[in-house]
Motif scaffolding. Structure first.
Motif, PDB file in Angstrom:
ATOM      1  N   UNK A  77       0.855  -1.190   0.000  1.00 37.44           N
ATOM      2  CA  UNK A  77       0.000   0.000   0.000  1.00 37.44           C
ATOM      3  C   UNK A  77       0.897   1.248   0.000  1.00 37.44           C
ATOM      4  N   UNK A  78       0.688   2.183  -0.934  1.00 35.28           N
ATOM      5  CA  UNK A  78       1.650   3.266  -1.153  1.00 35.28           C
ATOM      6  C   UNK A  78       1.550   4.474  -0.205  1.00 35.28           C
ATOM      7  N   UNK A  79       0.593   4.533   0.688  1.00 32.56           N
ATOM      8  CA  UNK A  79       0.402   5.732   1.505  1.00 32.56           C
ATOM      9  C   UNK A  79       0.904   5.506   2.934  1.00 32.56           C
ATOM     10  N   UNK A  80       1.642   6.487   3.445  1.00 28.20           N
ATOM     11  CA  UNK A  80       2.035   6.492   4.861  1.00 28.20           C
ATOM     12  C   UNK A  80       1.298   7.638   5.541  1.00 28.20           C
ATOM     13  N   UNK A  84       0.118  11.243   3.941  1.00 22.17           N
ATOM     14  CA  UNK A  84      -1.261  11.704   4.104  1.00 22.17           C
ATOM     15  C   UNK A  84      -1.289  13.109   4.706  1.00 22.17           C
ATOM     16  N   UNK A  85      -0.507  13.321   5.784  1.00 16.16           N
ATOM     17  CA  UNK A  85      -0.486  14.627   6.448  1.00 16.16           C
ATOM     18  C   UNK A  85       0.080  15.714   5.531  1.00 16.16           C
ATOM     19  N   UNK A  86       1.132  15.391   4.796  1.00 18.55           N
ATOM     20  CA  UNK A  86       1.700  16.380   3.879  1.00 18.55           C
ATOM     21  C   UNK A  86       0.682  16.782   2.816  1.00 18.55           C
ATOM     22  N   UNK A  90      -1.009  20.542   2.422  1.00 21.18           N
ATOM     23  CA  UNK A  90      -0.981  21.274   1.152  1.00 21.18           C
ATOM     24  C   UNK A  90      -2.395  21.646   0.711  1.00 21.18           C
ATOM     25  N   UNK A  91      -3.327  20.710   0.826  1.00 19.51           N
ATOM     26  CA  UNK A  91      -4.708  20.979   0.439  1.00 19.51           C
ATOM     27  C   UNK A  91      -5.303  22.104   1.290  1.00 19.51           C
ATOM     28  N   UNK A  92      -5.052  22.068   2.582  1.00 21.38           N
ATOM     29  CA  UNK A  92      -5.601  23.115   3.458  1.00 21.38           C
ATOM     30  C   UNK A  92      -4.980  24.472   3.160  1.00 21.38           C
ATOM     31  N   UNK A  93      -3.690  24.503   2.897  1.00 20.95           N
ATOM     32  CA  UNK A  93      -3.060  25.772   2.538  1.00 20.95           C
ATOM     33  C   UNK A  93      -3.674  26.303   1.247  1.00 20.95           C
ATOM     34  N   UNK A  94      -3.868  25.425   0.260  1.00 19.81           N
ATOM     35  CA  UNK A  94      -4.504  25.839  -0.997  1.00 19.81           C
ATOM     36  C   UNK A  94      -5.920  26.360  -0.749  1.00 19.81           C
TER      37      UNK A  94
END
Length: 172
Positions: A77-80, A84-86, A90-94
């Motif tokens: 599974x590719x997500x850590x 996820x937090x990074x 980024x999404x919240x800053x955007x």
């Protein structure tokens, strides 16, 4: 002198020397209004605006457990949790940048800070680190009477924050 008094005195000293306006932003319509108010105040006071968003630790813990369960089923599974937090930061800053772009008022110099933790505690920690002149927070209703009037985070901020708070409600 107790430890709490020392922290409060330090916060008061920072408030005297720093003229930032801090806005708590949960990306709701209420926080958009808080950002509008904070930006206007920062412009009037010729100061910087600091917009703070907190990723709730409860949500991070739930995602950690979900990722663990998925990884038990899917070995590569590719997500850590870090990735996820990074991505979330980024999404919240955007999203905050979009809220700022939508404001129909002049924008002061500003910074955006994304933190992780219990929202009211992290907001207070950031305020103690930054020493704003005051904190602007949107209010909204949730469950019990105090929460219906203010919102859970706003209510706790009013009880525990060592800095002056400005409460902003949506206009009808």
């Amino acid at each position: 002198m107790s430890k709490k008094q020392v922290v409060i005195e330090t916060a008061e000293e920072k408030m005297k020397t720093n003229s930032k306006i801090m806005v708590a932003c949960d990306l709701s319509a209420h926080s958009k209004e808080a950002i509008r108010c904070g930006a206007a105040l920062a412009m009037d006071l010729n100061t910087e605006l600091l917009i703070v968003n907190v990723i709730n630790q409860r949500d991070v813990t739930a995602m950690e457990h979900a990722i663990e369960k998925i990884k038990a089923e899917i070995s590569n599974f590719p997500v850590t949790i870090g990735e996820y937090l990074e991505g979330l930061k980024k999404q919240r800053k955007d999203d905050i940048d979009k809220l700022l772009a939508e404001l129909d008022c002049p924008k002061p110099p500003h910074a955006i800070r994304i933190a992780v933790g219990v929202p009211f505690k992290r907001l207070i920690d950031v305020a103690k680190d930054e020493g704003p002149r005051f904190v602007v927070i949107g209010t909204k209703g949730r469950s019990n009477l105090a929460d219906v009037i203010l919102g859970a985070t706003a209510e706790k901020m009013f009880r525990h924050c060592p800095f002056p708070l400005v409460s902003v409600r949506l206009q009808e």
